[in-house]
Design a protein around this motif. Structure first.
Motif, PDB file in Angstrom:
ATOM      1  N   SER A  50      -5.297  62.597  20.651  1.00 27.11           N
ATOM      2  CA  SER A  50      -4.036  63.177  21.381  1.00 27.11           C
ATOM      3  C   SER A  50      -4.660  63.757  22.743  1.00 27.11           C
ATOM      4  N   GLU A  51      -5.426  64.434  22.794  1.00 24.43           N
ATOM      5  CA  GLU A  51      -6.141  64.918  24.121  1.00 24.43           C
ATOM      6  C   GLU A  51      -6.362  63.623  25.010  1.00 24.43           C
ATOM      7  N   GLN A  52      -6.832  62.734  24.450  1.00 22.48           N
ATOM      8  CA  GLN A  52      -7.422  61.479  25.114  1.00 22.48           C
ATOM      9  C   GLN A  52      -6.131  60.916  25.740  1.00 22.48           C
ATOM     10  N   ALA A  53      -5.243  60.690  24.892  1.00 26.77           N
ATOM     11  CA  ALA A  53      -3.813  60.328  25.344  1.00 26.77           C
ATOM     12  C   ALA A  53      -3.164  60.861  26.381  1.00 26.77           C
ATOM     13  N   VAL A  54      -3.232  62.294  26.438  1.00 27.88           N
ATOM     14  CA  VAL A  54      -2.654  63.146  27.466  1.00 27.88           C
ATOM     15  C   VAL A  54      -3.433  62.712  28.917  1.00 27.88           C
ATOM     16  N   VAL A  55      -4.939  63.019  28.815  1.00 27.17           N
ATOM     17  CA  VAL A  55      -5.550  62.754  29.873  1.00 27.17           C
ATOM     18  C   VAL A  55      -5.244  61.148  30.343  1.00 27.17           C
ATOM     19  N   HIS A  56      -4.948  60.142  29.480  1.00 30.25           N
ATOM     20  CA  HIS A  56      -4.762  58.925  29.923  1.00 30.25           C
ATOM     21  C   HIS A  56      -3.309  58.917  30.682  1.00 30.25           C
ATOM     22  N   ARG A  57      -2.342  59.617  30.166  1.00 32.59           N
ATOM     23  CA  ARG A  57      -1.222  59.796  30.648  1.00 32.59           C
ATOM     24  C   ARG A  57      -1.177  60.367  32.157  1.00 32.59           C
ATOM     25  N   GLN A  58      -1.905  61.308  32.304  1.00 31.49           N
ATOM     26  CA  GLN A  58      -2.309  61.974  33.370  1.00 31.49           C
ATOM     27  C   GLN A  58      -3.029  61.064  34.620  1.00 31.49           C
ATOM     28  N   LEU A  59      -3.934  60.374  34.104  1.00 34.68           N
ATOM     29  CA  LEU A  59      -4.377  59.662  35.038  1.00 34.68           C
ATOM     30  C   LEU A  59      -3.532  58.487  35.447  1.00 34.68           C
ATOM     31  N   GLU A  60      -2.659  58.054  34.536  1.00 31.82           N
ATOM     32  CA  GLU A  60      -1.672  56.977  34.850  1.00 31.82           C
ATOM     33  C   GLU A  60      -0.843  57.540  36.083  1.00 31.82           C
ATOM     34  N   GLU A  61      -0.386  58.714  35.971  1.00 30.94           N
ATOM     35  CA  GLU A  61       0.427  59.264  36.853  1.00 30.94           C
ATOM     36  C   GLU A  61      -0.232  59.472  38.266  1.00 30.94           C
ATOM     37  N   LEU A  62      -1.474  59.780  38.187  1.00 27.58           N
ATOM     38  CA  LEU A  62      -2.117  60.064  39.448  1.00 27.58           C
ATOM     39  C   LEU A  62      -2.206  58.576  40.134  1.00 27.58           C
ATOM     40  N   GLN A  63      -2.626  57.799  39.511  1.00 27.22           N
ATOM     41  CA  GLN A  63      -2.800  56.458  40.060  1.00 27.22           C
ATOM     42  C   GLN A  63      -1.404  55.740  40.592  1.00 27.22           C
ATOM     43  N   LYS A  64      -0.357  56.228  40.359  1.00 30.89           N
ATOM     44  CA  LYS A  64       0.799  55.825  40.852  1.00 30.89           C
ATOM     45  C   LYS A  64       0.757  56.211  42.437  1.00 30.89           C
ATOM     46  N   LYS A  65       0.020  57.368  42.739  1.00 33.71           N
ATOM     47  CA  LYS A  65       0.141  57.827  44.160  1.00 33.71           C
ATOM     48  C   LYS A  65      -0.691  56.990  44.878  1.00 33.71           C
ATOM     49  N   ASP A  66      -0.812  57.291  46.046  1.00 34.08           N
ATOM     50  CA  ASP A  66      -1.600  56.614  47.172  1.00 34.08           C
ATOM     51  C   ASP A  66      -2.993  56.796  46.944  1.00 34.08           C
ATOM     52  N   TRP A  67      -3.965  55.891  46.490  1.00 34.71           N
ATOM     53  CA  TRP A  67      -5.250  55.970  46.229  1.00 34.71           C
ATOM     54  C   TRP A  67      -6.309  56.606  47.139  1.00 34.71           C
ATOM     55  N   LYS A  68      -5.501  56.692  48.482  1.00 33.25           N
ATOM     56  CA  LYS A  68      -6.375  57.375  49.494  1.00 33.25           C
ATOM     57  C   LYS A  68      -6.366  59.022  49.440  1.00 33.25           C
ATOM     58  N   THR A  69      -5.234  59.415  48.635  1.00 33.51           N
ATOM     59  CA  THR A  69      -5.076  60.956  48.271  1.00 33.51           C
ATOM     60  C   THR A  69      -5.828  61.330  47.231  1.00 33.51           C
ATOM     61  N   LEU A  70      -5.943  60.388  46.365  1.00 28.51           N
ATOM     62  CA  LEU A  70      -7.002  60.976  45.242  1.00 28.51           C
ATOM     63  C   LEU A  70      -8.331  61.676  45.561  1.00 28.51           C
ATOM     64  N   SER A  71      -8.758  62.419  44.724  1.00 31.01           N
ATOM     65  CA  SER A  71     -10.201  62.973  44.951  1.00 31.01           C
ATOM     66  C   SER A  71     -11.058  61.882  44.352  1.00 31.01           C
ATOM     67  N   LEU A  72     -12.374  62.333  44.645  1.00 29.90           N
ATOM     68  CA  LEU A  72     -13.451  61.260  44.047  1.00 29.90           C
ATOM     69  C   LEU A  72     -13.572  61.676  42.746  1.00 29.90           C
ATOM     70  N   ASP A  73     -13.404  62.932  42.396  1.00 30.30           N
ATOM     71  CA  ASP A  73     -13.606  63.012  40.667  1.00 30.30           C
ATOM     72  C   ASP A  73     -12.255  62.360  39.755  1.00 30.30           C
ATOM     73  N   GLU A  74     -11.193  62.348  40.518  1.00 29.92           N
ATOM     74  CA  GLU A  74      -9.964  61.767  39.906  1.00 29.92           C
ATOM     75  C   GLU A  74     -10.159  60.004  39.893  1.00 29.92           C
ATOM     76  N   LYS A  75     -10.686  59.723  40.995  1.00 29.01           N
ATOM     77  CA  LYS A  75     -11.102  58.074  40.866  1.00 29.01           C
ATOM     78  C   LYS A  75     -12.084  57.808  39.753  1.00 29.01           C
ATOM     79  N   LYS A  76     -13.193  58.741  39.679  1.00 30.50           N
ATOM     80  CA  LYS A  76     -14.293  58.491  38.969  1.00 30.50           C
ATOM     81  C   LYS A  76     -13.724  58.908  37.249  1.00 30.50           C
ATOM     82  N   ALA A  77     -12.853  59.666  37.228  1.00 31.44           N
ATOM     83  CA  ALA A  77     -12.237  59.841  35.744  1.00 31.44           C
ATOM     84  C   ALA A  77     -11.279  58.614  35.305  1.00 31.44           C
ATOM     85  N   ALA A  78     -10.571  58.068  36.398  1.00 28.16           N
ATOM     86  CA  ALA A  78      -9.802  56.809  36.216  1.00 28.16           C
ATOM     87  C   ALA A  78     -10.489  55.864  35.831  1.00 28.16           C
TER      88      ALA A  78
END
Length: 167
Positions: A50-78
């Motif tokens: 369930s925690e993995q699913a929450v993180v996965h959904r969070q990353l999906e929402e972050l990836q809907k944004k512009d990739w230039k605005t994502l931090s390096l940690d967010e890109k690595k996590a995705a």
């Protein structure tokens, strides 16, 4: 058939359309994470499904944004969640296992070779009919008896070895 249509409850398309547009997760659920995204690689295996699913959904929402605005940690996590060595991409064998398998296989081949040599050393000598002289004599006898006159050893212009197979 008419009775089945009447017994079935009718759902209007307008009602389906309005229920489909209800947002399931707000921005507050996206920002609340189980773990910080800078540490996903280290924590992923220890997290529950369930925690993995929450993180996965969070990353999906972050990836809907512009990739230039994502931090390096967010890109690595995705990238790790999408393509990391977990689940079906997890390594089947631990590191160094290939060398152990190779050495064990070579050991078994060596043992098989030793067993083969031991069996051959105990076997009797080959029969006298396997000598080159015996095979050449068999060729001469086949020519005398006109054995296989169409395509074999007694045919005209035969250029094969006949019964000679030993070196």
């Amino acid at each position: 058939m008419q009775a089945i249509r009447l017994a079935r409850p009718r759902v209007s398309l307008r009602r389906l359309a309005t229920t489909a547009q209800v947002p399931t997760s707000g921005p507050s659920s996206v920002t609340a994470s189980v773990i910080p995204l800078s540490n996903v690689e280290a924590q992923w295996e220890n997290m529950s499904k369930s925690e993995q699913a929450v993180v996965h959904r969070q990353l999906e929402e972050l990836q809907k944004k512009d990739w230039k605005t994502l931090s390096l940690d967010e890109k690595k996590a995705a990238y790790y969640v999408a393509f990391g060595p977990h689940g079906p991409r997890a390594p089947v064998s631990p590191p160094g296992q290939g060398l152990k398998v190779f050495l064990f296989t070579m050991g078994l081949v060596g043992v098989a070779g030793l067993i083969s040599l031991a069996i051959r050393s105990q076997s009797p000598p080959p029969p006298r009919t396997l000598t080159r002289e015996w095979e050449e004599a068999t060729n001469e006898r086949a020519r005398e008896q006109k054995l296989n006159p169409i395509t074999g050893i007694s045919s005209e212009g035969y250029s094969g070895k006949g019964f000679v197979v030993s070196k």
